[in-house]
Design an enzyme around this catalytic site. Sequence first.
Site, PDB file in Angstrom:
ATOM      1  N   ASP A  57       0.872  -1.166   0.000  1.00  0.00           N
ATOM      2  CA  ASP A  57       0.000   0.000   0.000  1.00  0.00           C
ATOM      3  C   ASP A  57       0.911   1.217   0.000  1.00  0.00           C
ATOM      4  O   ASP A  57       1.738   1.383   0.902  1.00  0.00           O
ATOM      5  CB  ASP A  57      -0.882  -0.012   1.254  1.00  0.00           C
ATOM      6  CG  ASP A  57      -1.914   1.108   1.270  1.00  0.00           C
ATOM      7  OD1 ASP A  57      -1.648   2.165   0.657  1.00  0.00           O
ATOM      8  OD2 ASP A  57      -2.967   0.932   1.898  1.00  0.00           O
ATOM      9  N   SER A 134      -2.332  15.034 -13.899  1.00  0.00           N
ATOM     10  CA  SER A 134      -3.672  15.164 -14.475  1.00  0.00           C
ATOM     11  C   SER A 134      -3.892  16.588 -14.960  1.00  0.00           C
ATOM     12  O   SER A 134      -3.326  17.544 -14.410  1.00  0.00           O
ATOM     13  CB  SER A 134      -4.725  14.823 -13.406  1.00  0.00           C
ATOM     14  OG  SER A 134      -6.022  15.174 -13.835  1.00  0.00           O
ATOM     15  N   TYR A 147      -8.240  16.455  -4.953  1.00  0.00           N
ATOM     16  CA  TYR A 147      -7.557  15.790  -6.063  1.00  0.00           C
ATOM     17  C   TYR A 147      -6.707  16.783  -6.857  1.00  0.00           C
ATOM     18  O   TYR A 147      -5.514  16.531  -7.114  1.00  0.00           O
ATOM     19  CB  TYR A 147      -8.577  15.120  -6.983  1.00  0.00           C
ATOM     20  CG  TYR A 147      -7.962  14.378  -8.137  1.00  0.00           C
ATOM     21  CD1 TYR A 147      -7.343  13.141  -7.942  1.00  0.00           C
ATOM     22  CD2 TYR A 147      -7.975  14.912  -9.426  1.00  0.00           C
ATOM     23  CE1 TYR A 147      -6.759  12.463  -9.001  1.00  0.00           C
ATOM     24  CE2 TYR A 147      -7.398  14.232 -10.485  1.00  0.00           C
ATOM     25  CZ  TYR A 147      -6.794  13.009 -10.273  1.00  0.00           C
ATOM     26  OH  TYR A 147      -6.206  12.342 -11.326  1.00  0.00           O
ATOM     27  N   SER A 148      -7.311  17.917  -7.237  1.00  0.00           N
ATOM     28  CA  SER A 148      -6.570  18.916  -8.009  1.00  0.00           C
ATOM     29  C   SER A 148      -5.364  19.426  -7.237  1.00  0.00           C
ATOM     30  O   SER A 148      -4.281  19.610  -7.802  1.00  0.00           O
ATOM     31  CB  SER A 148      -7.490  20.082  -8.373  1.00  0.00           C
ATOM     32  OG  SER A 148      -8.503  19.676  -9.256  1.00  0.00           O
ATOM     33  N   SER A 150      -3.623  17.866  -4.906  1.00  0.00           N
ATOM     34  CA  SER A 150      -2.582  16.841  -4.823  1.00  0.00           C
ATOM     35  C   SER A 150      -1.794  16.741  -6.127  1.00  0.00           C
ATOM     36  O   SER A 150      -0.573  16.571  -6.117  1.00  0.00           O
ATOM     37  CB  SER A 150      -3.183  15.483  -4.459  1.00  0.00           C
ATOM     38  OG  SER A 150      -3.939  14.941  -5.530  1.00  0.00           O
ATOM     39  N   LYS A 151      -2.494  16.866  -7.240  1.00  0.00           N
ATOM     40  CA  LYS A 151      -1.816  16.765  -8.534  1.00  0.00           C
ATOM     41  C   LYS A 151      -1.014  18.026  -8.852  1.00  0.00           C
ATOM     42  O   LYS A 151       0.033  17.959  -9.498  1.00  0.00           O
ATOM     43  CB  LYS A 151      -2.841  16.485  -9.637  1.00  0.00           C
ATOM     44  CG  LYS A 151      -3.463  15.094  -9.560  1.00  0.00           C
ATOM     45  CD  LYS A 151      -2.427  13.992  -9.694  1.00  0.00           C
ATOM     46  CE  LYS A 151      -3.056  12.611  -9.789  1.00  0.00           C
ATOM     47  NZ  LYS A 151      -2.055  11.536  -9.955  1.00  0.00           N
TER      48      LYS A 151
END
Length: 250
Positions: A57, A134, A147-148, A150-151
């Site tokens: 993991d 991404s 999410y945005s 982190s990317k």
Amino acid sequence: MRIVITGASSGLGEALALHYAKEGHSLVLIARRADRLEAVAEQCRRAGAEVETIEADVTDFGRMRQIGEMLANDRIDRIILNAGMSLGHGGGVTPFEDFERLFATNFLSVHALLEPTIPKLTEQKKGEIVFISSLASLLSMPTSIAYSSSKRALNAYAEGLHYQLSPHGIKVMTIMPGFIDSEMTQKNRFKMPFFMSTEEGVRRIVRAIGRQKHRYAFPFRFYLMIRIVSMLPQPLRDKIVHFTNFKKGA
């Protein structure tokens, strides 16, 4: 070529593993789902590749650092940092536990693996590090802030690493795809612009890696639209973002 791929048990990771297996490369596949990982490995072996699997993991940072140390005992030609997760698109404030888990998966795990492997790459004076980011990193929507973020953090990390490692002959690449068919995108309940098949997405990623593109965003029309929106005056940009977000049902 010895290629390390994280998140190799499904989606882009699986498809990338199968592609490079057909080219006869030696693969090190890392994922947390042992049964799925072994199934992918067996397909790669049937395609003619030598395959090593590592069940892990990526949010277990101690384990990832151990894996990095183990990888550094042998040659490393290419590391594809593909493991990632999304919380989908939803309203409200993201619970801290979910936010933390997402950042651990998409961002912090990357450095846990690279910390012990970068000295090996600099010693070799060659090698490639590929970050799967991404297009979402370029414009943060209110339904996917975690999410945005982190990317975008991943992009900044990759950029700094590029400047740090390029004098040592190491290529650092950041790939920023749009919507590609995968377990992650199958959770979305809205029309995804310029949606593409896994096969098409992998074809473009492989081509960009082969050409050692420092930064590669695709599909180009979607990337261009995001860039144009990002350059608009704030009031107009706000209207476009809120309208687009409304279309997602948020």
